[in-house]
Enzyme design. Structure first.
Site: not given
Ligand code: FAD
Length: 395
Positions: A301, A206, A77, A389, A297
Site C-alpha cells: 500500500k 504469500y 495480476h 488489495y 509492505p
Molecule cells: C526500504 C523500503 C522498502 C519498501 N518496500 C516496499 C514494498 O515492497 N511495497 C510497498 O508497497 N511499499 C514499499 N515501501 C514503501 C514505498 O516505497 C513508499 O511508501 C513510497 O516510496 C512513498 O513515496 P513518497 O514519495 O511519499 O516518499 P519517498 O519515496 O521516500 O520519497 C521522498 C523523497 O524526498 C527526498 N527527501 C527527503 N528529505 C529531503 C529534504 N530534506 N530535501 C529534499 N528532498 C528530500 C528523498 O530523497 C526522497 O527522494 C518501501 C519503503 C522503503 C523505505
C-alpha cells in the site's frame, strides 16, 4: 552572499513518487511547480522499493500521461496465492471485486515521471542541500535550499507540498503540540532480495510458515523479488545467498512446485512499522505520502497511498487556483486520512495474519491458520481481501 530568488505556485520537497506525481498532475492543469530533491537523479531512479500498483494508481498514472511503458511492460495480476504448509490457494480478484493489480517497479514509475518532467523542461532540482521551510503559516511560504552548484536559493510559493518521505523536514515543521501520531512497531523485519531469475510463479505468493513468513513477488518476466520474515536485529552480512535461497525453499516449498534460484542483484533488511501523523496540513504546508504515514509492505500500500494523497491534493489545488474554491484544500487532511486509515488497517491485518509473532504462542498460530482457511474458502472473506488489495475506489 547573494541569494537567488525564485517564485512558483507550488513548491514540492522530494522527488519520490508523491512529489513527482503531484508535479505531473499539476502540470497537466497548467499549474506551475518546482521540485527540490536532496539526492541525485541516479540514486532516486535506482532505489528498490515497492512494486505492486493498485487498479486506481494505474488509472491515475495513465490519466497523468505517464502510463505508456507501464501498459507495455507492466504485468497485470488477477490475484494472489495464499499458502500455508501443504496448501496453496488462489484469490481471484476480478471474480471477487472486478479489479486487478499491476506489477511494475517503483523505480520504473519514478523513471517515467522524471522523464516526463525533463522532457517538458519543468524545474526539478536534484542534489540540493540545507532544505528548510520558512513561514508555512503565511500566504507566502518559502523553501530555502542550496542548489547543486552551491547557490543559496529562496523559493517563494503559494503553497508547499511536503513529499519528502518519513525522514524528511516537512512533518517536523508542524509544531509538535499540533500533531497526533499513532505508531506500531512490529517485532519482525523483511529480508528482501532482487534476483536475476524468471519468477517461479505467475502471481505473488504469500506463505505462512511456522518458521516465519515468506513471499514471492517479481518485477519483470526475468527479475524476481523475494522476502523472508527475520528478526529486526538480524544483520544482512549473516545471510549468504545460499542461506536465503534455502530458507525460501523451506518456507515456500510445495509438492510439484520448484523455486528457481538465480544471482542476487540486491539485498537488504527493512524493519516494519505502521505510523500515521495528523493533521496532514499546517497553514500552507500539505504533507503527502510517507511524510505523513508508513505502512508495513505486506498489503502493498505505501506507494499507492502516496499516489492517492497527491490525487486528492492536486484536485484541491486545481479547485483553488482555477475556481477560487478552498473547501477541497480545507478538507484535504480529513479526506486523505480516511483512505490512510483503511490502508493502515488492511496492512496491519495482512501482516498479523501472515507473520509468526515471536511473542505469540500455539494458540495464535491456530487462529492464523483458521483465518487463512476462512479467507480462502469464504467468498465474503475473500472479497474483503480482494477489494482492499486492489484498492478501494476513490471517494
Ligand atoms: C526500504 C523500503 C522498502 C519498501 N518496500 C516496499 C514494498 O515492497 N511495497 C510497498 O508497497 N511499499 C514499499 N515501501 C514503501 C514505498 O516505497 C513508499 O511508501 C513510497 O516510496 C512513498 O513515496 P513518497 O514519495 O511519499 O516518499 P519517498 O519515496 O521516500 O520519497 C521522498 C523523497 O524526498 C527526498 N527527501 C527527503 N528529505 C529531503 C529534504 N530534506 N530535501 C529534499 N528532498 C528530500 C528523498 O530523497 C526522497 O527522494 C518501501 C519503503 C522503503 C523505505
Amino acid at each position: 552572499m547573494t541569494e537567488r530568488r525564485l517564485r512558483t505556485q507550488v513548491g514540492i520537497i522530494g522527488a519520490g513518487p508523491a512529489g513527482l506525481l503531484l508535479a505531473q498532475l499539476l502540470a497537466r492543469q497548467g499549474i506551475e511547480s518546482v521540485i527540490v530533491e536532496n539526492r541525485s537523479r541516479e540514486y532516486v531512479e535506482a532505489r528498490i522499493r515497492a512494486g505492486v500498483l493498485e487498479h486506481q494508481t494505474v488509472q491515475l498514472l495513465t490519466d497523468a500521461g505517464v502510463g505508456d511503458r507501464l501498459h507495455r511492460e507492466g504485468l497485470r495480476h488477477d490475484g494472489v496465492y495464499l499458502q500455508w504448509p501443504g496448501e496453496r490457494h488462489h484469490i481471484d480478484f476480478p471474480g471477487l471485486c472486478g479489479r486487478s493489480v499491476w506489477v511494475y517497479g517503483q523505480t520504473e514509475v519514478v523513471k517515467d515521471l522524471i522523464a516526463a518532467r525533463v522532457e517538458a523542461a519543468l524545474p526539478l532540482h536534484f542534489d540540493v542541500a540545507d532544505t528548510a521551510l520558512v513561514d508555512v503559516e503565511s500566504d507566502r511560504p518559502q523553501i530555502r535550499f542550496t542548489s547543486a552548484d552551491g547557490e543559496a536559493t529562496v523559493l517563494e510559493c503559494d503553497l508547499v507540498a511536503g513529499c519528502d518521505g518519513f525522514h524528511g523536514i516537512s512533518r517536523p515543521a508542524i509544531p509538535e503540540q499540533l500533531r497526533t501520531t499513532w505508531e506500531r512497531v512490529y517485532p519482525f523485519a523483511w529480508l528482501g532480495i532482487l534476483a536475476q531469475v524468471a519468477p517461479s510463479t505467475d502471481e505473488l505468493i504469500y506463505a505462512w510458515h511456522p518458521d516465519g513468513f515468506a513471499m514471492h513477488s517479481m518485477r519483470s518476466p526475468s527479475v524476481s523479488r523475494l522476502y523472508l520474515q527475520v528478526d529486526p536485529t538480524e544483520r544482512i552480512e549473516d545471510w549468504s545467498d545460499d542461506r536465503i535461497w534455502s530458507q525460501l525453499q523451506h518456507r515456500m516449498g510445495l509438492d510439484g512446485w520448484t523455486l528457481n534460484a538465480g544471482p542476487v542483484l540486491d539485498k537488504g533488511i527493512t524493519p516494519m512499522r505502521s505510523f500515521v501523523s495528523a493533521p496532514m496540513r499546517h497553514g500552507n504546508l500539505f504533507l503527502a505520502g510517507d511524510a505523513a504515514h508508513i505502512v508495513p509492505p505486506t498489503g502493498a500500500k505505501g506507494l499507492n497511498l502516496a499516489a492517492a494523497d497527491v490525487k486528492v491534493l492536486a484536485e484541491a489545488i486545481v479547485a483553488r487556483t482555477q475556481e477560487g474554491r478552498t473547501d477541497l484544500l480545507d478538507a484535504y487532511s480529513d479526506t486523505a486520512l480516511r483512505r490512510v486509515w483503511r490502508a493502515t488497517h488492511f496492512s496491519w491485518w495482512m501482516t498479523s495474519m501472515m507473520h509468526v509473532n515471536p511473542h505469540g504462542d500455539a494458540f495464535d498460530r491456530q487462529l492464523q491458520l483458521s483465518q487463512l482457511r476462512y479467507v480462502t474458502s469464504s467468498t465474503a472473506a475473500a472479497t474483503g481481501l480482494a477489494e482492499n488489495y486492489t484498492g478501494m475506489p476513490f471517494e
